[in-house]
Write a protein that holds these residues in place. Sequence first.
Motif, short mmCIF file in Angstrom:
data_model
loop_
_atom_site.label_atom_id
_atom_site.label_comp_id
_atom_site.label_asym_id
_atom_site.label_seq_id
_atom_site.Cartn_x
_atom_site.Cartn_y
_atom_site.Cartn_z
N LEU A 121 17.06 -26.89 49.58
CA LEU A 121 16.13 -26.19 49.46
C LEU A 121 15.07 -26.72 50.55
CD1 LEU A 121 15.26 -28.58 46.56
CD2 LEU A 121 16.29 -26.51 46.29
N GLN A 122 14.10 -25.78 50.16
CA GLN A 122 13.45 -25.47 51.79
C GLN A 122 11.98 -25.47 51.16
OE1 GLN A 122 14.07 -21.01 52.54
NE2 GLN A 122 15.80 -21.87 53.86
N VAL A 123 11.05 -25.48 52.16
CA VAL A 123 9.40 -26.76 52.55
C VAL A 123 9.22 -24.95 51.80
CG1 VAL A 123 7.96 -27.26 52.86
CG2 VAL A 123 9.41 -28.39 53.43
N GLU A 124 8.55 -25.08 50.66
CA GLU A 124 7.63 -23.44 50.25
C GLU A 124 6.05 -23.51 50.53
OE1 GLU A 124 6.41 -21.64 45.95
OE2 GLU A 124 8.65 -21.62 46.13
N SER A 125 5.56 -24.62 50.34
CA SER A 125 4.71 -24.65 50.37
C SER A 125 3.61 -25.86 50.75
CB SER A 125 3.40 -24.58 50.04
OG SER A 125 3.42 -24.70 48.23
N GLU A 126 2.52 -26.42 50.83
CA GLU A 126 2.38 -28.08 51.21
C GLU A 126 0.49 -27.39 50.55
OE1 GLU A 126 0.79 -31.53 53.53
OE2 GLU A 126 1.41 -29.67 54.58
N PRO A 127 0.70 -27.65 49.05
CA PRO A 127 -0.57 -27.45 48.60
C PRO A 127 -1.78 -28.73 48.41
CG PRO A 127 1.84 -27.45 46.37
CD PRO A 127 2.20 -28.13 48.30
N TRP A 128 -1.30 -29.46 48.38
CA TRP A 128 -2.71 -30.92 49.31
C TRP A 128 -2.10 -31.19 50.67
CZ3 TRP A 128 -7.42 -31.54 48.10
CH2 TRP A 128 -7.79 -32.72 48.31
N GLY A 129 -2.80 -31.25 51.24
CA GLY A 129 -2.48 -32.28 52.76
C GLY A 129 -2.44 -31.06 54.07
N GLU A 130 -2.38 -31.74 55.16
CA GLU A 130 -2.65 -30.58 56.21
C GLU A 130 -2.08 -31.75 57.06
OE1 GLU A 130 -6.76 -31.10 57.69
OE2 GLU A 130 -7.04 -29.32 56.34
N GLY A 149 12.80 -27.56 36.82
CA GLY A 149 13.29 -25.77 37.47
C GLY A 149 14.15 -26.29 38.62
N ALA A 150 13.89 -25.47 39.65
CA ALA A 150 14.88 -25.51 40.55
C ALA A 150 14.57 -26.00 41.73
CB ALA A 150 15.53 -23.35 41.11
N GLN A 151 13.22 -26.06 41.35
CA GLN A 151 11.76 -26.48 42.34
C GLN A 151 11.09 -28.40 42.17
OE1 GLN A 151 8.39 -24.17 40.91
NE2 GLN A 151 9.11 -23.14 43.02
N VAL A 152 10.48 -28.61 43.06
CA VAL A 152 10.49 -30.60 43.80
C VAL A 152 9.48 -29.67 43.90
CG1 VAL A 152 10.96 -32.07 44.72
CG2 VAL A 152 13.11 -30.37 43.78
N LEU A 153 8.13 -31.24 43.63
CA LEU A 153 7.11 -31.54 44.26
C LEU A 153 7.69 -33.13 44.64
CD1 LEU A 153 3.97 -30.11 44.51
CD2 LEU A 153 3.74 -31.70 41.95
N VAL A 172 4.25 -31.59 48.51
CA VAL A 172 4.95 -30.16 49.06
C VAL A 172 6.01 -29.85 47.94
CG1 VAL A 172 6.46 -30.50 51.11
CG2 VAL A 172 5.05 -32.32 51.54
N LEU A 173 6.00 -28.63 47.98
CA LEU A 173 6.61 -27.75 47.39
C LEU A 173 8.02 -27.77 47.86
CD1 LEU A 173 7.09 -26.81 44.13
CD2 LEU A 173 5.33 -25.17 45.64
N VAL A 190 -4.70 -27.30 38.19
CA VAL A 190 -4.20 -26.03 38.25
C VAL A 190 -2.25 -25.42 38.73
CG1 VAL A 190 -6.04 -24.31 38.23
CG2 VAL A 190 -5.11 -24.77 40.73
N SER A 191 -1.95 -24.50 38.37
CA SER A 191 -0.55 -24.22 38.79
C SER A 191 -0.72 -24.06 40.30
CB SER A 191 0.04 -23.07 38.34
OG SER A 191 0.28 -23.41 36.64
N PRO A 192 0.41 -24.13 40.94
CA PRO A 192 1.56 -25.33 40.60
C PRO A 192 2.17 -26.48 40.40
CG PRO A 192 2.20 -25.19 42.95
CD PRO A 192 0.53 -24.81 42.94
N VAL A 193 0.71 -27.48 40.88
CA VAL A 193 0.74 -28.44 41.41
C VAL A 193 0.74 -29.16 39.17
CG1 VAL A 193 -0.39 -31.33 41.45
CG2 VAL A 193 0.10 -29.34 43.40
N MET A 194 -0.16 -28.92 38.64
CA MET A 194 -0.13 -29.35 37.60
C MET A 194 1.07 -29.21 36.15
SD MET A 194 -0.78 -28.09 33.84
CE MET A 194 -1.82 -26.31 34.69
N ASP A 195 1.80 -27.95 36.24
CA ASP A 195 3.16 -27.79 35.95
C ASP A 195 4.10 -28.86 36.03
OD1 ASP A 195 2.65 -25.04 35.17
OD2 ASP A 195 3.14 -24.29 37.43
#
Length: 558
Positions: free
Chosen positions: A522-531, A493-497, A555-556, A463-468
């Motif tokens: 850039l800034q850290v927006e979220s961590e979709p996976w991991g702790e 685009g302007a994002q990096v995973l 890390v997004l 699912v988004s955002p990682v799947m994108d």
Amino acid sequence: MHGFGCGGLALLALLPLTACAQDLWCGKVYTAGTPEIIPGGRLEPPKPSTTPLLDLQVTPRHSIYVGSEEKAEFIVDATLSYIHGTPYLLAVPNGTYGGNASDILFFTIETEGRVLVSDTIVVNKTNKLLEFDLAQLTPRMSAYQIDLSATSRLDESKYTVSTELFFLPDKTVGSVVKVDNLYGSLLYRNEATRGSFKPVFPYGFYADYSGYLNVSNANVEAYASKGFNAINPVADFTDGNMTLTIDRMDELNLLFQYDMRNSFQNLTSVAEQVPLVKDHPSLLTWYTADEPDGWVYNLNSTKLTYDLLVSLDKYHPTALVLNCQNYYYAEYSSGADIIMEDAYPVGINATYSRKWNTPVNETYGDAGCDNCVGSLLDVPYRIDDLYSYQKWIGGAAARKPIWAVPQAFSGESYWERDPTPAEVWVMDMLAFNHGAKGRFAWIYPPSDMLVGAASQLAQVVTVSPVMDFLTGANPVFVQDDKHGLDVSYWSLGAQVLVGIVNPRNTTASPVQINLPDAFTGLQVESEPWGEVGWSLDGSSLIADNSLAGLATSYVLLN
């Protein structure tokens, strides 16, 4: 697959009895007392040219287009190479240009006397996208021959290259699936997508059919409820009527890979099965040969079946899995659009076969993972190998996607234990970091613990955002010599995973990952996976604390 009974495979009951008559695996003898045979079939890198070559390529962006689509794209590459192409006289031996100016190629792309595109490309540029209007063509079942003709600006040298374009009549029943040749991902269309092509990152398992899926459709529903979006039932219609199971997968939009491992060499049987399957909305891909290189099937067996499938159904790609590290790769891989690898490293003895009481090396024996070292890194090493082979073959093969078949089992005297949940995540994310565009683990149902582990990651990567990012970009590997971390990033685009994997059981601290300078700001927006917790200092990604052994993180950045 996947495991090796008499030289091969777990779930021996799923295999044809004739498969057990051999005592070779990947061309190597493996039984005690059998004289060693040096296996052939190694694919070697082409002998390099002494002078640079221009490897000019034109590729349709998608493997097929259909009548309802209005636009299409070509990918044009003008790579300087030492192994593929035609002599390029304006380059000096180190691959740079003579003189002070970069060369430009003026080119046209045409078919049947009609010019579709005219443009230019700088020599040594890749992945130039060129859109054109499909209204210039008429949908048909046969391919259009596409011819690119180019002229050098500097010395007026002429270059030509050809390919094929499939612009098919629209399909109004069931699914349509295409390969995005730019990123290696799949796009599918069915009733659930409301007529639009949607990207999909297949994440699931090969699944026991007779002992699990066929018992009750409740098992199909339970599987889908875990977040898995794709499945490979290990059966075909020669094993029994699968209609009720497939109909339920249609209702759930659970995409399936149709598995003909036990019948693919019987072309009459394949031709009889295709009409039973091809119009189902949930059909994702055909699956023909299961480890043909291990079983040492006829070298043309996969290509014969592939050619038949293309003649019967051009609306779905074909996949197969190869088990050997390097055994007649070019021949077996020619029979598929998608190549899968199944290196199973957990719990093996890489140098001695407990099952057969023999040593194991590059020319003898079977340890359950061909030419492996018994490390989780065997998975990305194998993926890297296969991508290298495809570059050696060149042409369209260089863009074939690779999928991972990670281990989710143990036994058969090869594998002493199941992977742990952390090892499942490491193998998966290592595969994705190295460009795998799909994942079917062997085999479902595994232990409840492994189901839970895979389910957690499935609900992130499908699912988004990682799947994108996984479907809409290619990973760029980041070297980390200090801690031995495996790091890749995807830009969209302007994002990096950023995907970070610690593939070892040792803690890494402190952790600073140096990303390209362009990421400064850039800034850290979220961590979709991991702790783990991450911050960005300039273009350096820094872990808040140490990185435990087998830790994984997405890390997004924005």
